[in-house]
Design a protein around this motif. Structure first.
Motif, mmCIF file in Angstrom:
data_model
loop_
_atom_site.group_PDB
_atom_site.id
_atom_site.type_symbol
_atom_site.label_atom_id
_atom_site.label_comp_id
_atom_site.label_asym_id
_atom_site.label_seq_id
_atom_site.Cartn_x
_atom_site.Cartn_y
_atom_site.Cartn_z
ATOM 1 N N VAL A 1 -8.388 -0.106 11.539
ATOM 2 C CA VAL A 1 -7.224 0.370 10.796
ATOM 3 C C VAL A 1 -5.877 -0.701 11.337
ATOM 4 C CG1 VAL A 1 -5.504 2.058 10.333
ATOM 5 C CG2 VAL A 1 -7.982 2.573 10.499
ATOM 6 N N CYS A 2 -5.124 -0.971 10.336
ATOM 7 C CA CYS A 2 -4.021 -1.681 10.580
ATOM 8 C C CYS A 2 -2.889 -0.725 10.556
ATOM 9 C CB CYS A 2 -3.751 -2.852 9.770
ATOM 10 S SG CYS A 2 -2.242 -3.701 10.051
ATOM 11 N N GLU A 3 -2.068 -0.665 11.299
ATOM 12 C CA GLU A 3 -0.816 0.287 11.503
ATOM 13 C C GLU A 3 0.310 -0.735 10.987
ATOM 14 O OE1 GLU A 3 2.289 2.642 14.380
ATOM 15 O OE2 GLU A 3 0.332 1.967 14.958
ATOM 16 N N LEU A 4 0.838 -0.423 9.788
ATOM 17 C CA LEU A 4 2.008 -1.485 9.230
ATOM 18 C C LEU A 4 3.038 -1.323 10.159
ATOM 19 C CD1 LEU A 4 1.724 -1.116 5.492
ATOM 20 C CD2 LEU A 4 0.884 -2.805 6.875
ATOM 21 N N GLY A 5 3.540 -2.670 10.315
ATOM 22 C CA GLY A 5 4.782 -2.778 11.066
ATOM 23 C C GLY A 5 6.031 -3.088 10.237
ATOM 24 N N TYR A 6 5.923 -3.770 9.053
ATOM 25 C CA TYR A 6 7.112 -4.047 8.448
ATOM 26 C C TYR A 6 7.682 -2.755 7.620
ATOM 27 C CZ TYR A 6 3.815 -4.105 4.154
ATOM 28 O OH TYR A 6 2.746 -3.923 3.365
ATOM 29 N N THR A 7 8.925 -2.730 7.154
ATOM 30 C CA THR A 7 9.836 -1.658 6.771
ATOM 31 C C THR A 7 9.658 -0.322 7.461
ATOM 32 O OG1 THR A 7 8.449 -1.424 4.675
ATOM 33 C CG2 THR A 7 10.199 -2.849 4.712
ATOM 34 N N PRO A 8 9.865 -0.294 8.603
ATOM 35 C CA PRO A 8 9.426 0.809 9.522
ATOM 36 C C PRO A 8 10.140 2.259 8.882
ATOM 37 C CG PRO A 8 10.827 -0.316 10.833
ATOM 38 C CD PRO A 8 10.389 -1.581 9.418
ATOM 39 N N PRO B 1 0.656 -1.082 -0.055
ATOM 40 C CA PRO B 1 -0.049 0.058 0.018
ATOM 41 C C PRO B 1 0.809 1.336 -0.001
ATOM 42 C CG PRO B 1 -0.030 -0.762 2.325
ATOM 43 C CD PRO B 1 0.819 -1.889 1.277
ATOM 44 N N SER B 2 0.255 2.506 -0.140
ATOM 45 C CA SER B 2 0.958 3.615 -0.274
ATOM 46 C C SER B 2 1.039 4.249 1.081
ATOM 47 C CB SER B 2 0.336 4.549 -1.297
ATOM 48 O OG SER B 2 -1.020 4.764 -1.102
ATOM 49 N N SER B 3 0.345 3.963 2.007
ATOM 50 C CA SER B 3 0.063 4.373 3.322
ATOM 51 C C SER B 3 0.410 3.526 4.321
ATOM 52 C CB SER B 3 -1.531 4.698 3.388
ATOM 53 O OG SER B 3 -1.663 4.970 5.000
ATOM 54 N N ARG B 4 0.692 3.655 5.493
ATOM 55 C CA ARG B 4 1.201 2.819 6.618
ATOM 56 C C ARG B 4 0.029 2.657 7.465
ATOM 57 N NH1 ARG B 4 6.123 1.437 6.665
ATOM 58 N NH2 ARG B 4 5.764 0.180 8.415
ATOM 59 N N HIS B 5 -1.209 3.333 7.126
ATOM 60 C CA HIS B 5 -2.388 2.876 7.929
ATOM 61 C C HIS B 5 -3.285 2.488 7.031
ATOM 62 C CE1 HIS B 5 -0.371 5.640 10.387
ATOM 63 N NE2 HIS B 5 -0.756 5.117 11.468
ATOM 64 N N PRO C 1 5.227 2.583 1.620
ATOM 65 C CA PRO C 1 5.821 1.193 1.341
ATOM 66 C C PRO C 1 5.936 0.791 -0.115
ATOM 67 C CG PRO C 1 4.197 1.345 3.265
ATOM 68 C CD PRO C 1 4.100 2.403 2.539
ATOM 69 N N ARG C 2 5.226 1.382 -0.908
ATOM 70 C CA ARG C 2 5.188 1.309 -2.391
ATOM 71 C C ARG C 2 6.537 1.899 -3.080
ATOM 72 N NH1 ARG C 2 0.856 -0.589 -5.253
ATOM 73 N NH2 ARG C 2 1.377 0.602 -7.131
ATOM 74 N N ASP C 3 7.111 2.590 -2.310
ATOM 75 C CA ASP C 3 8.365 3.375 -2.711
ATOM 76 C C ASP C 3 9.666 2.025 -3.220
ATOM 77 O OD1 ASP C 3 10.134 5.043 -3.786
ATOM 78 O OD2 ASP C 3 10.658 6.000 -1.843
ATOM 79 N N TRP C 4 9.245 1.362 -4.120
ATOM 80 C CA TRP C 4 10.372 0.296 -4.386
ATOM 81 C C TRP C 4 11.522 0.787 -5.242
ATOM 82 C CZ3 TRP C 4 7.734 -4.820 -5.320
ATOM 83 C CH2 TRP C 4 6.958 -5.494 -4.081
ATOM 84 N N GLU C 5 12.554 0.516 -5.180
ATOM 85 C CA GLU C 5 13.753 1.425 -6.132
ATOM 86 C C GLU C 5 14.072 0.370 -7.055
ATOM 87 O OE1 GLU C 5 17.172 2.326 -3.854
ATOM 88 O OE2 GLU C 5 15.771 3.465 -2.161
#
Length: 681
Positions: free
Chosen positions: A171-178, A35-39, A183-187
């Motif tokens: 709402v889930c507050e994402l834990g991964y890749t803090p 997702p693009s948000s952490r929530h 989180p969609r910002d992949w290089e």
């Protein structure tokens, strides 16, 4: 006539490349599962039973009105973290009343949606994690899960009402890749127009690794909390860290890093490398001061408490050290940790100090395989690669003052001796495979891991031998993948990841693609799985009863559905399929093996700069096959073009070259091959 046609083709292909360069479309972004948000709010209602009503606001927020005994399952897609919500009830609960208002249960697989969570503790009595019971005050209240109840990976949340209650804005507050705000910002990326399934598995691999990058203090406590769970144990050295799985074990496992670390780097770039850095720092922190042995696992595992050690996983850490060094080009990191690396290599050298030239497996802990011991083939293949690769790193970073030139010579000589002994002691000509070890039992076992690693790390001595091993490995396949001989009734997605890479190493891309489509295609399409993450392993019939006979006690709910050691296709498609791979200290190789793909590209970001490659193949009749490739590599690096097929003519930036040629410097390079042999499929 040939010159005229060639000129026309060059003009047309140049126009096509320039057009593509001006096209801002990035079709691969549709396959990023994050997702693009952490929530994150749930995307849909999976199931509803009993007396319950759901209202949906115009902006998609659910309000659940639930009577006693009703149950609703929310589908979040795949997430991990902590839930918050707003509750409303008129029923107050006395302090000593054991009946809560509602409970929360979590599941990765749709097969295990129920009022109790899927299992993070495999025991014969099927003692599930139960559910998180929630009691709230009367009126409208904000509720958030306690931090210790962090849930690392799930897709479904089942809410069971014990009393009348309304629940809104879950709402889930994402834990991964803090470290990631988005989180969609992949290089990195991979793309082919020819096979959507391969695109999906590349992105599923990166997403799996991403969900396995944990914030500090979210590891599983062992012994586990009875009738529940606690995930607030310390992972190791402070920082976001690459673990083995999202749901469990949520700990660093040394062997996983050889596959998972590369996947995290290719897809996530700096965020992936950060997670590998902290994982390796944890391994170094706990390195044995006496003999230099590196840990088998992180400090929160049961194996740690038992003092378990592993010769194989020790070697995997050394492989991960080499990978991290060459992916980053960070000489400061190498200087800081050269003593750790040296002590780790010296541990291997001591094991090889015998008349045979192979290491005997003293500690047989591994990825749960049976057998092992003796002059084990998997162990010695890993030792060989650790010695050979770190010898090259020592040579490339040697100065008059640091003494690494002698280390490079010693380690390289030991590797050469090991390779000779490996083929003398372990090769079985009749089976066209390597034995598990030299013992009577080991000589009858021809393992998937030892043979795949031998191929991948160039322990074979001829092209014919490599082809024979590649072909022999396919004898283990059933309709969904390789049933590993060293753990009956099991498809290991970890060792099958190595096997995919091994077939490419044997110049058999068609076999590698067939395996990926078969095994990873099943993982992505099976109704048992998430469709966006990759599973820890499977039984031979594709069920989740992985390792049933090997400590998982026939507990299918225990199997992790997001496990980063299963992500080999991500590495294979970028490094082997497209063919642009970092192979040494500021060195790369371009060796495309497209198989039946005609158009493919990849890009990934290193601290040294961006690596990017696009490859086009087309059949031009009497001209033969035409190769049109563009490479972008960082300044300060150098590489080699090594085409696994012959072409009548090859040019680099318009200059004729040999079909195997060192390419100096970085920058953009256009490679054109005319009259090429058809790619091997």
């Amino acid at each position: 006539m040939l010159v005229t046609r060639l000129s026309q083709w060059l003009a047309l292909s140049t126009f096509a490349l320039l057009t593509a360069a001006n096209d801002d479309s990035k079709p691969w972004e549709a396959y990023i599962n994050s997702p693009s948000s952490r929530h994150i709010r749930p995307r849909s209602i999976k199931a509803i039973s009993g007396d319950a009503v759901i209202h949906t606001s115009p902006d998609g927020v659910y309000t659940l009105h639930m009577k006693q005994g009703s149950q609703i399952t929310l589908d979040f897609s795949y997430v991990g973290g902590l839930l918050s919500m707003t509750t409303s009830t008129s029923e107050s609960v006395a302090e000593n009343d054991p009946v809560p208002h509602f409970s929360l249960a979590f599941a990765e697989s749709p097969a295990f949606i129920r009022a109790i969570s899927d299992d993070t503790k495999a025991v014969p009595t099927q003692d599930y994690d139960k559910a998180l019971n929630v009691t709230v005050a009367a009126g409208s209240q904000a509720y958030a899960m306690p931090r210790e109840r962090f849930r690392g990976g799930f897709q479904y949340v089942t809410i069971h009402a014990f009393r009348s209650v309304s629940i809104s804005d879950v709402v889930c507050e994402l834990g991964y890749t803090p470290s990631q705000q988005n989180p969609r910002d992949w290089e990195g990326h991979f793309w082919t127009d020819d096979d959507e399934l391969l695109v999906r598995m590349w992105y599923a691999g990166v997403f799996t690794a991403q969900t396995n990058i944990a914030p500090p203090h979210t590891s599983r406590w062992l012994p586990q909390v009875v009738d529940g769970w606690a995930y607030n144990a310390t992972l190791g050295v402070e920082g976001p860290m690459l673990l083995d799985g999202a749901k469990r074990d949520r700990a660093v496992w040394s062997g996983d890093l050889g596959i998972a670390g590369t996947t995290a780097f290719l897809g996530l770039g700096s965020v992936g490398l950060e997670s590998v850095y902290y994982a390796l720092e944890t391994m170094f922190y706990f390195q044995n001061e006496t003999d230099g042995m590196l840990p088998y696992s992180g400090p929160t595992t049961g194996s740690w408490r038992k003092g378990s050690k592993s010769d194989v996983y020790h070697a995997w850490v050394l492989v991960a050290c080499f990978n991290y060094a060459i992916y980053t080009g960070n000489e400061t990191w190498i200087d800081i940790h050269w003593d750790n690396i040296t002590r780790g290599v010296e541990y291997v050298m001591q094991r090889l100090d015998n008349d045979v030239g192979l290491a005997e497996q003293v500690y047989d802990n591994d990825w749960a395989r049976l057998g092992g011991g003796g002059y084990n083939s998997a162990l010695n293949a890993l030792n060989y690669h650790a010695l050979a690769s770190l010898a090259s790193l020592a040579a490339d970073t040697a100065t008059e003052r640091n003494g690494r030139e002698q280390q490079a010579n010693d380690w390289s000589a030991a590797a050469a001796r090991l390779k000779t002994a490996f083929n003398t002691v372990l090769w079985d000509e009749s089976a066209k495979l390597y034995r598990d070890n030299e013992t009577t039992a080991g000589a009858r076992l021809f393992p998937q891991d030892g043979n795949s690693l031998a191929l991948l790390y160039s322990l074979t001595t001829s092209r014919e031998q490599s082809t024979a091993v590649s072909e022999a490995l396919t004898r283990n396949w059933n309709n969904i993948g390789p049933v590993t001989p060293e753990l009956p009734d099991t498809i290991s997605t970890f060792i099958s990841s190595v096997e995919v890479l091994a077939h490419y190493a044997a110049d058999q891309p068609g076999t590698a693609l067939k395996l990926m489509r078969r095994t990873w295609g099943y993982m992505l399409e099976s109704p048992l799985m998430t469709g966006t993450t990759l599973v820890e392993g499977m039984s031979a019939n594709g069920s989740l009863a992985y390792r049933s006979m090997r400590s998982y006690n026939y507990d299918s709910t225990y199997t992790s559905l997001s496990h980063s050691w299963s992500t080999g296709p991500t590495q294979a498609l970028s490094f082997k399929g497209v063919g642009l791979e970092i192979v040494g200290w500021k060195k790369w190789i371009f060796r495309p093996q497209p198989g039946d793909l005609k158009s493919l590209e990849t890009a990934y970001m290193s601290p040294m700069g961006e690596f990017e490659a696009s490859v086009q193949f087309s059949d031009k009749g009497i001209l033969g096959w035409l190769l049109d490739a563009t490479l972008k590599t960082p300044k300060g690096t150098s590489g080699t073009m090594d085409l696994p097929f012959r072409c009548k003519t090859v040019t680099v930036n318009g200059w004729p070259v040999s079909w195997q040629k060192p390419v100096t410097g970085g920058g953009v390079k256009r490679i054109l091959g005319v009259g090429c042999d058809a790619p091997q499929t």
